[in-house]
Design an enzyme around this catalytic site. Sequence first.
Site, mmCIF file in Angstrom:
data_model
loop_
_atom_site.group_PDB
_atom_site.id
_atom_site.type_symbol
_atom_site.label_atom_id
_atom_site.label_comp_id
_atom_site.label_asym_id
_atom_site.label_seq_id
_atom_site.Cartn_x
_atom_site.Cartn_y
_atom_site.Cartn_z
ATOM 1 N N ASP A 1 0.736 -1.128 -0.040
ATOM 2 C CA ASP A 1 -0.028 -0.004 0.106
ATOM 3 C C ASP A 1 0.817 1.175 0.089
ATOM 4 O OD1 ASP A 1 -2.434 -1.547 0.297
ATOM 5 O OD2 ASP A 1 -2.545 -1.197 2.153
ATOM 6 N N GLU B 1 -13.785 -13.149 -0.826
ATOM 7 C CA GLU B 1 -12.468 -12.781 -1.744
ATOM 8 C C GLU B 1 -11.424 -13.491 -0.914
ATOM 9 O OE1 GLU B 1 -11.828 -8.691 -2.064
ATOM 10 O OE2 GLU B 1 -11.879 -8.374 -0.051
#
Length: 450
Positions: free
Chosen positions: A56, A213
């Site tokens: 990130d 997911e």
Amino acid sequence: MEFLKFKNIKSLAVALFMAGITSQALAQNPIIHNQFTADPSARVFGDKVYLFPSHDILANKERGRIDWFCMEDYHVFSSSNLTDWEDHGVIVTQNKVPWVKPDSYSMWAPDCIERNGKYYFYFPSTPKDSTLGRGFKIGVAVADRPEGPYIPEALPIKNVNGIDPNVFIDNDGQAYLYWSAGNIYGAKLNENMLELASDPVILQDLPTKGLKEGPYLFERGGIYYLTYPHVENKTERLEYAISDNPLGPFKFKGVIMDETPGCWTNHHSILPFKNQWYLFYHANDFSPAFDKARSARIDSLFFNADGTIQKVIPTLRGVGLTKATDKIQIDRYSQISESGASVAFLDTADKFNGWKTVLSKPNAWVKYNSVDFGSGNFKNVVARVSASKASDLQILLNKGTRPIVIKIPATSGAFQTIKVPVAVNASGIHHITVKAIGANAVDVDWIRFE
């Protein structure tokens, strides 16, 4: 010795010490302190754990979409003790993959696996060529070593549309690829690990309500465990289902980790290392106000006798033993008093500097478990502390020693490192409690013994 029988970190730590195994030192959470590391995929290659997280970064007007996930490359880290993590640098970046849109900033959760001496790194991203189709594709980069260098394939894997690739090689040598795109999909991989050997199938009998997911599949004792983040309510929690076949159908069994307050996502991997199972996952420790900047964590994972997974309660303390001679970051505590003790960032302008423990009232305390004093005979205790007024700090070991008192002078709010002569003949594993016993507040960065 069968370490899997131990039901908590305390009993495991004592057993490791009694067995003479002290190299499996602590991993305080989060485990990487110089950058954001989400979606940690951990693998054991040789005698090390290799960590393949997504990376990130913060979007701005020049890169990515502000207030959304922003990722442009991948690093790989390695550790032989789950404590000291070496950053091997960038292994794949968006503008050097032939098929990836070079400014997509969508290099999301990856995975890596070894086969026949080659290392196959799987990653999702957005293609630059519309002929490849819309949405995310999954590509592969190949290396001769887990650290790289990795060479990306020219095109993504055909017939795979989605994110969060996970690869599993069964005991018979058959490899499988899993991914998510609304549902969780699976397919066999060819021997070359670069193309499908079967049509994709939707994995059946999983919960139908809410987003699923991040699949991660592993096998233990003949049971195939499909683990995944799932939004049962408004935030992802980690769940699992089991089967006798890598492609299911699967039977839902339970929750591995509850929702993390303040962090909408979770993403994980599970593996055994030196006879103990671990859960790698993420939270937003270094970015509490923005959950698109996340950090990897580790906690121990345990199985019941029937093969079901015990729910993992996330900790700051992490896993393993801490050497008494290391800096003991007591802000990664095991327990904390209900009043007068808290944790704050050392520097709110640079949160990667970590945290401090704030003891604002007399008798406020924190407890830090599983410190290895070895054979003992320490002569000094060293503490990095701050106090606006002179104060006293007490350090108490859980067995066989007298309390240690550190007299802290007024430091005008600045941190100072203070060394206090002591005679500590403490050996073995201790849990230490650090307590404010004076009338004035004190902040503690770390302590250690020498």
